[in-house]
Scaffold this active site. Structure first.
Site, PDB file in Angstrom:
ATOM      1  CG  ASP A  31     -19.637   4.104 -34.172  1.00 55.99           C
ATOM      2  OD1 ASP A  31     -18.705   4.210 -33.364  1.00 55.99           O
ATOM      3  OD2 ASP A  31     -20.764   3.719 -33.853  1.00 55.99           O
ATOM      4  CG  ASN A  41     -31.907   2.288 -31.785  1.00 54.57           C
ATOM      5  OD1 ASN A  41     -30.836   1.752 -31.508  1.00 54.57           O
ATOM      6  ND2 ASN A  41     -31.995   3.350 -32.558  1.00 54.57           N
ATOM      7  CG  HIS A  94     -27.516   1.872 -32.460  1.00 49.23           C
ATOM      8  ND1 HIS A  94     -27.815   3.215 -32.286  1.00 49.23           N
ATOM      9  CD2 HIS A  94     -26.579   1.603 -31.520  1.00 49.23           C
ATOM     10  CE1 HIS A  94     -27.088   3.707 -31.316  1.00 49.23           C
ATOM     11  NE2 HIS A  94     -26.342   2.759 -30.830  1.00 49.23           N
ATOM     12  CD  GLU A 113     -29.292   4.877 -35.024  1.00 52.92           C
ATOM     13  OE1 GLU A 113     -29.790   3.968 -34.323  1.00 52.92           O
ATOM     14  OE2 GLU A 113     -28.799   5.913 -34.538  1.00 52.92           O
TER      15      GLU A 113
HETATM   16  C1  GLP Z   1     -23.449   4.418 -29.417  1.00 47.23           C
HETATM   17  C2  GLP Z   1     -22.358   3.796 -30.320  1.00 47.23           C
HETATM   18  C3  GLP Z   1     -22.462   2.301 -30.355  1.00 47.23           C
HETATM   19  C4  GLP Z   1     -22.721   1.815 -28.936  1.00 47.23           C
HETATM   20  C5  GLP Z   1     -24.130   2.190 -28.552  1.00 47.23           C
HETATM   21  C6  GLP Z   1     -24.529   1.834 -27.145  1.00 47.23           C
HETATM   22  O1  GLP Z   1     -24.166   5.424 -30.046  1.00 47.23           O
HETATM   23  N1  GLP Z   1     -22.295   4.335 -31.636  1.00 47.23           N
HETATM   24  O2  GLP Z   1     -21.286   1.742 -30.916  1.00 47.23           O
HETATM   25  O3  GLP Z   1     -22.573   0.430 -28.866  1.00 47.23           O
HETATM   26  O4  GLP Z   1     -24.414   3.525 -28.880  1.00 47.23           O
HETATM   27  O5  GLP Z   1     -24.113   2.786 -26.237  1.00 47.23           O
HETATM   28  P1  GLP Z   1     -23.986   2.482 -24.685  1.00 47.23           P
HETATM   29  O6  GLP Z   1     -22.928   1.476 -24.530  1.00 47.23           O
HETATM   30  O7  GLP Z   1     -23.590   3.814 -24.076  1.00 47.23           O
HETATM   31  O8  GLP Z   1     -25.326   2.013 -24.223  1.00 47.23           O
END
Ligand code: GLP
Length: 249
Positions: A70, A141, A143, A148
């Protein structure tokens, strides 16, 4: 529905080292292995270990093919908080990967071009033979990528509106400038097409969502729970992230 494999480690570093060892074995068998990649805080220890393996143990990542999940939209590629910048700084340059083999959706395309751009991105994945392994983090959440809550199991690559909690978490990286309202992401269907999936989650703040994803209802309210449609998913957790699971491994 499928039960995932659960691997719990005492630290994020230990879990990340185990994933890095798998990637090392993959490229030893097939140097041009094709892997789907996440950004965020979670994969940082993995990427640091891949850099260490390149520098200290002469692991050669130059033929590895990466497709990121992404990107924010819109965002300049050179923006310090873009996922393109993250990948270049955390992995591609320090680990000696070939930048031409590392793909990431472009946050610079016009809105009217997004659908075609993501269609080409999916096509590039197919042409590479598909994702042999998809690595994932998980949002608070539930995702995965920027899918989302509310994202369907059959969702394809698309433009999405970011959840408030996702934008809030990203605030520091944007250093005061506004966090983009949207992202472009591979869909849940794209993720489920990978031959194999490894989800990493570390820290007590993830324990509740890890529980929902693994032991709660399979529902688009927790997109990571939709991974139970896939027959080969491994969760790599640390002890705090696994603490709400009833069947701790
Ligand atoms: C981000 C990314 C995801 C990632 C998630 C968790 O927004 N788009 O691919 O896995 O949120 O983030 P973190 O690893 O910093 O908790």
């Amino acid at each position: 529905m499928n039960a995932p494999h659960l691997h719990t480690y005492s630290t994020p570093q230990a879990g990340s080292a185990a994933v890095a060892a798998e990637l090392r074995a993959m490229v030893a068998r097939q140097p041009q292995a094709v892997v789907g990649l996440p950004t965020g805080g979670t994969p940082q220890a993995l990427y640091a270990e891949m850099v260490r393996l390149a520098r200290e143990e002469a692991v050669d990542w130059t033929s590895l093919v990466g497709f990121n999940l992404d990107e924010y939209w819109p965002i300049d590629a050179a923006h310090p908080a873009s996922f393109r910048t993250f990948m270049r700084q955390q992995l591609v340059e320090p680990a000696g990967c070939d930048a031409a083999r590392f793909h990431i959706p472009s946050g610079e395309v016009q809105r009217s071009e997004i659908e075609a751009h993501l269609g080409e991105y999916q096509q590039a994945i197919r042409q590479a033979g598909g994702l042999q392994l998809q690595l994932l983090g998980i949002g608070l959440n539930g995702h995965i990528g920027f899918n989302e809550p509310g994202s369907a199991a059959d969702s394809e690559a698309r433009l999405v509106e970011l959840a408030a909690v996702t934008r809030e978490r990203a605030r520091d990286q944007f250093g005061g400038s506004p966090v983009p309202t949207h992202g472009i992401t591979l869909g849940i269907a794209d993720i489920l097409r990978a031959q194999r999936i490894i989800v990493m989650a570390f820290g007590a703040e993830k324990s509740s969502v890890v529980h929902s994803a693994i032991e709660g209802e399979v529902s688009d309210a927790c997109p990571a729970s939709l991974l139970r449609h896939h027959a080969n998913v491994t969760w790599v957790l640390d002890t705090p992230a696994a603490s709400e699971l009833s069947l701790m491994s």
